[in-house]
Design an enzyme around this catalytic site. Sequence first.
Site, PDB file in Angstrom:
ATOM      1  N   CYS A  85     -10.751  -3.047  -4.411  1.00 55.23           N
ATOM      2  CA  CYS A  85      -9.791  -4.024  -4.946  1.00 55.23           C
ATOM      3  C   CYS A  85     -10.504  -5.265  -5.471  1.00 55.23           C
ATOM      4  O   CYS A  85     -10.088  -5.850  -6.475  1.00 55.23           O
ATOM      5  CB  CYS A  85      -8.765  -4.397  -3.883  1.00 55.23           C
ATOM      6  SG  CYS A  85      -7.587  -3.072  -3.556  1.00 55.23           S
ATOM      7  N   GLU A 122      -3.054  -4.585  -3.112  1.00 57.76           N
ATOM      8  CA  GLU A 122      -3.582  -5.490  -4.139  1.00 57.76           C
ATOM      9  C   GLU A 122      -3.613  -4.825  -5.506  1.00 57.76           C
ATOM     10  O   GLU A 122      -3.295  -5.437  -6.525  1.00 57.76           O
ATOM     11  CB  GLU A 122      -5.002  -5.944  -3.763  1.00 57.76           C
ATOM     12  CG  GLU A 122      -5.080  -6.772  -2.495  1.00 57.76           C
ATOM     13  CD  GLU A 122      -5.304  -5.931  -1.245  1.00 57.76           C
ATOM     14  OE1 GLU A 122      -4.805  -4.784  -1.166  1.00 57.76           O
ATOM     15  OE2 GLU A 122      -5.981  -6.445  -0.335  1.00 57.76           O
ATOM     16  N   ASN A 170       0.838  -1.198   0.000  1.00 60.49           N
ATOM     17  CA  ASN A 170       0.000   0.000   0.000  1.00 60.49           C
ATOM     18  C   ASN A 170       0.874   1.249   0.000  1.00 60.49           C
ATOM     19  O   ASN A 170       1.949   1.289   0.600  1.00 60.49           O
ATOM     20  CB  ASN A 170      -1.006  -0.001   1.150  1.00 60.49           C
ATOM     21  CG  ASN A 170      -0.431  -0.208   2.520  1.00 60.49           C
ATOM     22  OD1 ASN A 170       0.567  -0.916   2.693  1.00 60.49           O
ATOM     23  ND2 ASN A 170      -1.039   0.402   3.513  1.00 60.49           N
ATOM     24  N   ILE A 171       0.391   2.257  -0.715  1.00 63.74           N
ATOM     25  CA  ILE A 171       1.109   3.523  -0.882  1.00 63.74           C
ATOM     26  C   ILE A 171       0.121   4.636  -0.551  1.00 63.74           C
ATOM     27  O   ILE A 171      -0.853   4.851  -1.286  1.00 63.74           O
ATOM     28  CB  ILE A 171       1.646   3.671  -2.324  1.00 63.74           C
ATOM     29  CG1 ILE A 171       2.555   2.482  -2.681  1.00 63.74           C
ATOM     30  CG2 ILE A 171       2.389   4.997  -2.475  1.00 63.74           C
ATOM     31  CD1 ILE A 171       3.013   2.450  -4.129  1.00 63.74           C
ATOM     32  N   GLU A 172       0.359   5.307   0.595  1.00 64.14           N
ATOM     33  CA  GLU A 172      -0.592   6.310   1.067  1.00 64.14           C
ATOM     34  C   GLU A 172      -0.203   7.714   0.617  1.00 64.14           C
ATOM     35  O   GLU A 172       0.974   8.028   0.442  1.00 64.14           O
ATOM     36  CB  GLU A 172      -0.683   6.240   2.601  1.00 64.14           C
ATOM     37  CG  GLU A 172      -1.236   4.888   3.052  1.00 64.14           C
ATOM     38  CD  GLU A 172      -1.474   4.794   4.547  1.00 64.14           C
ATOM     39  OE1 GLU A 172      -0.974   5.661   5.305  1.00 64.14           O
ATOM     40  OE2 GLU A 172      -2.175   3.834   4.941  1.00 64.14           O
ATOM     41  N   CYS A 226      -4.191   0.643  -2.513  1.00 61.03           N
ATOM     42  CA  CYS A 226      -3.985  -0.591  -1.745  1.00 61.03           C
ATOM     43  C   CYS A 226      -2.918  -1.480  -2.395  1.00 61.03           C
ATOM     44  O   CYS A 226      -2.681  -1.424  -3.610  1.00 61.03           O
ATOM     45  CB  CYS A 226      -5.273  -1.397  -1.690  1.00 61.03           C
ATOM     46  SG  CYS A 226      -6.609  -0.637  -0.777  1.00 61.03           S
TER      47      CYS A 226
HETATM   48  N1  THU Z   1      -5.203  -1.501   2.563  1.00 60.01           N
HETATM   49  C1  THU Z   1      -4.627  -2.319   1.648  1.00 60.01           C
HETATM   50  O1  THU Z   1      -3.565  -2.009   1.093  1.00 60.01           O
HETATM   51  N2  THU Z   1      -5.256  -3.485   1.347  1.00 60.01           N
HETATM   52  C2  THU Z   1      -6.340  -3.974   2.001  1.00 60.01           C
HETATM   53  O2  THU Z   1      -6.776  -5.076   1.710  1.00 60.01           O
HETATM   54  C3  THU Z   1      -6.958  -3.178   3.060  1.00 60.01           C
HETATM   55  C4  THU Z   1      -6.475  -1.781   3.183  1.00 60.01           C
HETATM   56  C5  THU Z   1      -4.484  -0.282   2.956  1.00 60.01           C
HETATM   57  C6  THU Z   1      -5.055   1.020   2.495  1.00 60.01           C
HETATM   58  C7  THU Z   1      -4.499   1.975   3.538  1.00 60.01           C
HETATM   59  O3  THU Z   1      -3.181   2.348   3.179  1.00 60.01           O
HETATM   60  C8  THU Z   1      -4.418   1.131   4.800  1.00 60.01           C
HETATM   61  O4  THU Z   1      -4.439  -0.212   4.374  1.00 60.01           O
HETATM   62  C9  THU Z   1      -5.534   1.371   5.787  1.00 60.01           C
HETATM   63  O5  THU Z   1      -6.776   1.316   5.167  1.00 60.01           O
END
Ligand code: THU
Length: 128
Positions: A87, A53, A40-42, A51
Amino acid sequence: MDPLAAAALDARQLARAPYSNFRVGAALEDEDGRIHTGCNIESASYGLTVCAERVAAFRAIASGARRFRRLAVAADTHTLTPPCGACRQVLWELCGDIEILLVNPLGKIESLRLSSLFPRPFDATFLH
Ligand code: THU
């Protein structure tokens, strides 16, 4: 451990998650056995976060892969973390009804099919 689960756990270490501190890794296996990873990259503009995925799926597509077998998702939760709704939609369209492995760092693992997580999808069949 299944190498795909191990790849997802490794990819999780690369997460950029300074706002949630919730780190997720994903590993997508294509039909040739190649593994495409994502984390994940915020963004400070939270809604732009992507996300793990979708990063894995988009990297796979951008690498030329088109058919897939399995996706592993890794997060540090006791109750295994499944893909979010956005996703599930993207995975359905890009990967079809693949096997999904959910895993945590303690080695807890569960196998599901995407169709069980995402029943009655809206997809290209409605548009043609
Ligand atoms: N996130 C994912 O990368 N995949 C998931 O299946 C659930 C949520 C990430 C998005 C965000 O960066 C953090 O988790 C919290 O929601």
